[in-house]
Structure formats: C-alpha cells, structure tokens
Design a protein around this motif. Structure first.
Motif, PDB file in Angstrom:
ATOM      1  N   GLN A 165       0.809  -1.210   0.000  1.00  0.00           N
ATOM      2  CA  GLN A 165       0.000   0.000   0.000  1.00  0.00           C
ATOM      3  C   GLN A 165       0.849   1.270   0.000  1.00  0.00           C
ATOM      4  O   GLN A 165       0.505   2.247  -0.673  1.00  0.00           O
ATOM      5  CB  GLN A 165      -0.939  -0.006   1.217  1.00  0.00           C
ATOM      6  CG  GLN A 165      -2.008   1.069   1.209  1.00  0.00           C
ATOM      7  CD  GLN A 165      -3.008   0.901   0.093  1.00  0.00           C
ATOM      8  OE1 GLN A 165      -3.130  -0.174  -0.478  1.00  0.00           O
ATOM      9  NE2 GLN A 165      -3.730   1.961  -0.233  1.00  0.00           N
ATOM     10  N   SER A 166       1.945   1.267   0.725  1.00  0.00           N
ATOM     11  CA  SER A 166       2.782   2.466   0.792  1.00  0.00           C
ATOM     12  C   SER A 166       3.401   2.781  -0.572  1.00  0.00           C
ATOM     13  O   SER A 166       3.500   3.950  -0.960  1.00  0.00           O
ATOM     14  CB  SER A 166       3.879   2.288   1.844  1.00  0.00           C
ATOM     15  OG  SER A 166       4.715   1.186   1.511  1.00  0.00           O
ATOM     16  N   MET A 169       0.725   4.287  -2.804  1.00  0.00           N
ATOM     17  CA  MET A 169       0.406   5.658  -2.406  1.00  0.00           C
ATOM     18  C   MET A 169       1.518   6.623  -2.816  1.00  0.00           C
ATOM     19  O   MET A 169       1.247   7.770  -3.180  1.00  0.00           O
ATOM     20  CB  MET A 169       0.194   5.716  -0.892  1.00  0.00           C
ATOM     21  CG  MET A 169      -1.024   4.956  -0.404  1.00  0.00           C
ATOM     22  SD  MET A 169      -2.577   5.664  -0.983  1.00  0.00           S
ATOM     23  CE  MET A 169      -2.591   7.204  -0.062  1.00  0.00           C
ATOM     24  N   PRO A 172       1.549   5.790  -7.855  1.00  0.00           N
ATOM     25  CA  PRO A 172       0.683   4.778  -8.470  1.00  0.00           C
ATOM     26  C   PRO A 172       1.106   4.392  -9.883  1.00  0.00           C
ATOM     27  O   PRO A 172       0.714   3.336 -10.379  1.00  0.00           O
ATOM     28  CB  PRO A 172      -0.697   5.459  -8.482  1.00  0.00           C
ATOM     29  CG  PRO A 172      -0.600   6.567  -7.496  1.00  0.00           C
ATOM     30  CD  PRO A 172       0.822   7.019  -7.516  1.00  0.00           C
TER      31      PRO A 172
END
Length: 407
Positions: A165-166, A169, A172
């Motif tokens: 996820q990091s 974020m 992308p």
C-alpha cells in the motif's frame, strides 16, 4: 498511387512510419519496466526512419546488410552525442536504461525495415512489390498493436498486485518492483486466500464451469448430430436459427431471469447458476459441432449401422472418437465462457459463500479493499484460463477448422 511505386519514395515513407511505431512501443515498454521517462520524438523518429528506409533498399551484394548496419551505428552515435534520435530520454534515467532504449529503438527499426523492404530496389517497383511491402508493414504494426493491447494491461495488473500500500500511495504509476523483498512480494495473494476466502471462489468457479461443460455436451452432441445426419421437418430452419439467441442481449433477459429465479427459489443458489449457464453455451456448441459432424464421412457410420450397431452406439463408438478435436475445442470454449461469466453471477448471487470467481473479484472493487488485492484477484482469475488455453490451443484450432472441408 503510381507515384508511390518507386523505391526511393516507398522506402523512406514506410521507414518513417515504422520508426514512429517502434519508438512509441519502446518508449512505453521502457517507461513501464524502468519507471524512467522515455518519449518518442516526431522529427527524430522521422529522420531515423527515412535514413534506415533508404539504407534497407536492395542495392545488391553485401550492401544489403552492411549499409543498414552502418546507418544504424551512425544514428546511434548521433543520438548519444547530440541527443537527436527517435527517443527522448529523461535526465534522471540510468545510463544502462538509456542505452538499452536507444539500441532497442534503432535495432528493431532496422531489423523490421530490413524485412519489410526486402524486395524493394531504388528504382521503379511493380504493384506487387509495393503491395507486399505495405502488407508486411501492416502485419508488423498489427502484431505490435494487438500484442501491446494484451500484454500492457496484464503487466500493469501483475506489477500492481506485487506492491504494498505504501508503494502505491507514493507513486501509483511506478510499475517497477523491488525484488529484494523476496516472498513478501506475494503478500497480496496470501491475504486473498486467508482473509477473503478466494480459494472458495476458485473452487466454485471450477466445478460450475466443469458442470456447465458436461451439461452443454450432453445436450449439444445429440442435437448437433441430429441436425447434421438425420432428416426431419424444419431441419434447415433449426440449423440456421441456432445462434438467434445471441441476437438478444443478455441485459434484456436479466430482469425476467431475476424475477423467475426469485419466484422459484433458485436465486442465490449454485444450482440456479448451473441451470442458466448451459442456456448461453448450448447454442454455440450446437453450431460448432454440427459443422464438424457434417465434415465426417457418412460412409463410416453407415458401415456401423450395417454391422448391427444402433444409432446411439454409432455415435458413441464411431462419431465421438473421430470428433475428439471438436469436442476438446467446444469444451474449452464453453469452460472459458462459464469461467469468465459475470452478469448472471452478479445478478443472482448475494451470499459471499456462493460467489463465483468473477463475482468475488467484483466484491474487491471497493474503497475498503486495497487496490493490489483487486489486481491479485484478477491475476488469479486470468492465469489458469490462459494456461489452459495455451496448452489446448492446438486442439481448439484443429477442432474449429477440421469440419470446414467435407471428407
């Protein structure tokens, strides 16, 4: 058109167009693979294409290979020293990536033109030579275009599924991965199986697809044989109207199916899904099999009947063994339809414990579910059917074409 039928005009034009195609392809590929900035340049690409197009004409002797190589090396040096080339490279790009982009652009451009302009000479060319060069160019463009349509989304899907996820974020649009993470790269796949019950979706889709294939063949084989071999009133009309069901969009039938299944208690049941899927696959299976059965020699079946076999035994012992390629292709096609079906599953299934794979993937398309999990689910849904298709593609091709010529 006659004005174009001259080697010194056709070569540079096709060279310029091919150079832009290759430069665009390499720029997209390098941007995806490295995360650096690569862009095709219009005038640099046209210049390189014209030069390589002229050098690839048939001057005779060893110049057929020596001249394009010399021109390509000169263009490579010009691009590296003066920055004039078919590819514009960002300042922050690594030297290895920059040189790879330059070499790939000029290499694939030169090799492609060497093949496209194989029959062209500097002077006037015939209509056949001109059309052959154009067809080769269009063939190469088609291969690149359709391959890019298939591979780029799949590559983006796979790379996104391997990120955390990091990383998503932070950037992308960065589709590179850090291989030093090791097994942690597959965290999304492990979480799908443990936290989102994706293994259950896989199993449900598998046995629903297998049941759909078996039910479809159970109805399609005798139906296709009857249309191909037996004589009855309305045979021609039935044969021509098999595919009429596909003239009615499924979205038109969605509401009646939903109402009927709700009233009969079949909504939100696997039995209801297995009941409705063959309705969408039997017509195409009938159409494919009847063409193959017509292509089989009728004399073999007549000999079996004369030996005392019943019609059913003739089908089982003679027709079906001879039709294995067609049965394999129909089974694969029906399996793919059932595996990828979404509208009916989305409409009829509400219980997560009964979701098919496509319905389960749709449930991941939520702001509460990380994007990499959705991409991992898409990869899981795509890879099995891709492997199955590639493994059985030769049977599918043989089954679709073997009945086209009688005997």
């Amino acid at each position: 058109m006659r004005l174009l039928r001259h080697g010194l005009l056709t070569g540079p034009i096709l060279g310029a167009l091919w150079s832009l195609v290759v430069a665009t392809t390499v720029a997209v590929a390098m941007s995806l693979f490295t995360g650096d900035a690569f862009r095709p340049t219009l005038w640099g690409g046209l210049l390189a294409g014209v030069a390589l197009g002229l050098s690839c004409l048939r001057f005779g002797g060893r110049q057929r290979l020596v001249v394009p190589l010399a021109v390509a090396l000169g263009l490579l040096a010009l691009s590296a020293v003066a920055g004039i080339g078919a590819l514009e490279i960002g300042d922050g790009s690594a030297p290895l990536a920059a040189w790879t982009g330059r070499v790939a652009t000029l290499g694939f451009t030169g090799l492609g033109l060497w093949l496209i302009l194989e029959e062209l000479r500097p002077g006037t060319i015939t209509r056949h030579e001109f059309e052959e060069a154009v067809i080769r160019f269009l063939t190469g463009f088609g291969y690149i275009f359709f391959t890019a349509i298939v591979l780029i989304p799949f590559y983006v899907m796979v790379m996104t599924s391997l990120k955390n996820q990091s990383e998503l974020m932070a950037n992308p649009l960065d589709f590179t991965i850090d291989l030093s993470q090791g097994i942690e790269l597959f965290r999304s796949y492990a979480e799908l199986m443990t936290e989102y019950s994706f293994g259950r979706y896989l199993w449900t889709s598998f046995y629903v697809s297998v049941l759909t294939v078996l039910i479809t063949l159970a109805f399609a084989i005798p139906g296709a044989y009857a249309v191909a071999r037996l004589r009855f009133r309305g045979q021609a009309l039935f044969s021509r109207s098999i595919l009429l069901i596909y003239m009615v969009p499924m979205i038109v039938l969605a509401l009646p199916i939903y109402i009927a299944f709700s009233m009969t208690g079949l909504r939100n049941t696997i039995f209801g899904i297995v009941l409705i899927y063959p309705v969408t696959t039997i017509p195409v299976a009938l159409y494919m099999l009847q063409g193959y059965f017509r292509g089989l020699p009728a004399e073999i079946e007549e000999a079996g009947l004369m030996d005392g076999l019943s019609r059913l035994k003739v089908i089982w012992q003679i027709t079906l063994p001879l039709s294995l390629p067609a049965l394999a292709s129909v089974s694969l096609y029906v399996f793919m339809i059932a595996w990828n079906e979404f509208l009916i599953a989305f409409m009829l299934l509400d219980d997560p414990s009964k979701y098919t794979l496509t319905r389960g993937i749709a449930s991941l398309n939520s702001s509460e579910v990380p994007r990499q999990h959705l991409m991992a689910g898409s990869v899981i849904a795509t890879v099995p059917i891709m492997v199955l298709f590639l493994g059985l593609e030769r049977f599918m091709t043989k089954g679709l074409t073997a009945g086209s010529v009688k005997g």
